[in-house]
Structures are given as structure tokens and as C-alpha cells.
Design an enzyme around this catalytic site. Structure first.
Site, PDB file in Angstrom:
ATOM      1  N   ILE A  75       0.837  -1.190   0.000  1.00 46.55           N
ATOM      2  CA  ILE A  75       0.000   0.000   0.000  1.00 46.55           C
ATOM      3  C   ILE A  75       0.876   1.246   0.000  1.00 46.55           C
ATOM      4  CG2 ILE A  75      -1.876  -1.196   1.158  1.00 46.55           C
ATOM      5  CD1 ILE A  75      -1.015   0.019   3.763  1.00 46.55           C
ATOM      6  N   CYS A  76       0.301   2.320  -0.527  1.00 49.93           N
ATOM      7  CA  CYS A  76       1.024   3.584  -0.650  1.00 49.93           C
ATOM      8  C   CYS A  76       0.611   4.505   0.490  1.00 49.93           C
ATOM      9  CB  CYS A  76       0.720   4.227  -2.006  1.00 49.93           C
ATOM     10  SG  CYS A  76       1.536   5.812  -2.255  1.00 49.93           S
TER      11      CYS A  76
END
Length: 305
Positions: A75-76
Site C-alpha cells: 500500500i502507498c
């Protein structure tokens, strides 16, 4: 190992421990933030540490369906490996866990690994997450965390998670605004340097003018210099000996002669160039005549046979 010792005992909001055979891969469990669509959910995931940790950020991967982050994908976040520019070496695994809790109620806004499910879908996944069991580490969500209480520790963890998410988001926004501001400034700097080159080019044109104009300017400047220095020469000529006067007169005669010689060199160079061109043309015609004559003699010899 120090962080593993600090996070050894689970709390009612988070818990994380490295795998037995890999110190760089951690499995974590976090509780969904209260008063949100994730209230009541218990989510499990992985944290992969780079060899340069804590100088570089970890990668965060969720393993439980939650409706905010994709499952099985890095995930960012401003605290994950996608944004090393916002990572601080003073942060830790506990900081990452609190950041995950704080970021869950925020909008995905198309970030890598982000989802924007409806509140109803997220609530349904929150209830379903309590039955999840990790196949890799064997952790069950029903026993991974301590029972939720209304004590000061729980409320303090919630406040800390929200404040951390706010600070990290603000830091990411400040860095992005700085990068966007750096673009126009660079372009303005480039335009300024281009504009500064134009006067330099003009100065170069002034420094290296056309040869004819340069010769005329040199002649006029030498004449002006001669006019300026002539009174000084006449004033000092009375105090000079006859031999010094003759040497000065000879040097004054040599200067115009050298200037005339330079002016005469240009037409001579043009004449030499023209003469070489004419010579090449004549030699070409002579060679063609010889070839033509040789062909004629060969034809006559064939006819006689």
C-alpha cells in the site's frame, strides 16, 4: 530485536512480531479505529523491512479484506516504501502500526493499493474480519489482541494514531507542494539563464565583429590614437637625441606599412583562390582531352584490323 521486545506483549489496539525464521518480515494485527466504518474490525498484515532499515521505510501489505487497502499488495502511505522522502529514521514498527490505524478512515484518492468501498461494505468486512486466521503465522483474530476496554491506554492510542496520521499527511502535502514549487522555479531559472545568454551573445558579436568593420575601426582608432599622442611626441621631441628621433620616426613608418600589408593580404588571398580554381578547371579539361584522344586512337586501331 529491541522493537520485537517492546512489541512482544499485545495491546487492545495493535500487536506485531517478526517471523521465527526471518527478522525482516513482521506480521501485525491492528484494530479498526472507533467511530468509523472499520469499528469492530481486526485486520492482519505483513511489514517487510529493507536491509537498510531504519534508514529506509518498510513495505506494508494487508492480508485481511477491509475495503480501504487492497489485499496482498504494497500500500502507498507516507510512511511506507512508496514514499522514502517522507520517512524518518526515528520512526519504528509501532509508528507504522499507529499510522495504519490513523489512515484507515481517510480517503484513498486513487493511491496505490487504496480502495474506496461504501460504508456498508466496510462495516460488513469489519465483522467478517474477526473470523480471519493467518495461514503463514497461524494468528487468529479472535485472540490476537486484548479485549477492548474504555481505559486511558485505549483512548491515548486512538489519539496518538489520529495525530500521527495528521502529521504524516501534512508532511507529505508540504513535500509535494515543495516539489511542485521547484518546477516553476527551475523553469524560471532556465528562462533567466537563457535571457542572460542573449546579452552574452550580443557581447560576443561586439567582441568579434565583421572583419571589414574591424579593420576600419582599427584604422580609425589608430588614427585617433596618433592624434592624441602627437602633442605628447612633439612636446617630448625637444628633449630627445637625434638618434632617438630617427628610431621613433622609423617605428611610426612601420605601423602604417604593416596595416597596408594586412589590407593587401586579403585581395591576394582571393586572387590565389581564384587562380587555383582556374588551374583545376584547366587540368580537368586537359585530362578529358587525353581520354578522348585515347578513345579515338583505339577506334582507329580497331578499324584498321
Amino acid at each position: 530485536m529491541k522493537e520485537a521486545a517492546e512489541l512482544k506483549d499485545p495491546t487492545d489496539h495493535y500487536h506485531a512480531q517478526p517471523l521465527e525464521d526471518n527478522l525482516f518480515e513482521w506480521h501485525f494485527t491492528v484494530r479498526g479505529p472507533p467511530d468509523s466504518d472499520f469499528d469492530g474490525g481486526i485486520y492482519h498484515g505483513r511489514i517487510v523491512l529493507p536491509p537498510e532499515y531504519p534508514m529506509k521505510p518498510p513495505s506494508i501489505i494487508l492480508l485481511t479484506a477491509n475495503g480501504r487497502f487492497e489485499v496482498g499488495k504494497k500500500i502507498c502511505l507516507s510512511i511506507s516504501g512508496h514514499h522514502p522522502e517522507t520517512w524518518q529514521p526515528s520512526w519504528s514498527i509501532r509508528t507504522a502500526l499507529l499510522a495504519i490505524i490513523g489512515f484507515m478512515p481517510t480517503k484513498g484518492e486513487g493511491a496505490i493499493g487504496s480502495l474506496d468501498y461504501t460504508p456498508e461494505e466496510r462495516r460488513a468486512l469489519a465483522k467478517k474480519s474477526q473470523d480471519f486466521c493467518c495461514e503463514m503465522c497461524g494468528t487468529s483474530m479472535k485472540t490476537a489482541l486484548l479485549p477492548l476496554t474504555s481505559g486511558s491506554v485505549s483512548s491515548q492510542a486512538d489519539k496518538e494514531a489520529k495525530e500521527l496520521a495528521r502529521q504524516i499527511s501534512f508532511k507529505a502535502e508540504v513535500n509535494s507542494s515543495r516539489r511542485s514549487d521547484a518546477g516553476p522555479s527551475n523553469t524560471s531559472g532556465l528562462s533567466h539563464s537563457a535571457a542572460s545568454r542573449e546579452p552574452q551573445q550580443d557581447g560576443a558579436a561586439r567582441a568579434f565583429p565583421d572583419p571589414a568593420s574591424a579593420t576600419s575601426e582599427a584604422q580609425s582608432s589608430s588614427a585617433a590614437a596618433g592624434q592624441e599622442h602627437s602633442p605628447a611626441v612633439s612636446s617630448t621631441s625637444t628633449s630627445m637625441s637625434p638618434r632617438q628621433r630617427r628610431a621613433q620616426q622609423q617605428s611610426q613608418r612601420r605601423a602604417p606599412a604593416s596595416a597596408n600589408f594586412n589590407r593587401a593580404q586579403q585581395p591576394r588571398a582571393n586572387t590565389n583562390h581564384t587562380g587555383s580554381t582556374v588551374l583545376i578547371v584547366l587540368l580537368t579539361f586537359a585530362l578529358a582531352a587525353l581520354i578522348f584522344r585515347r578513345i579515338c586512337l583505339a577506334n582507329e586501331y580497331v578499324f584498321e584490323l
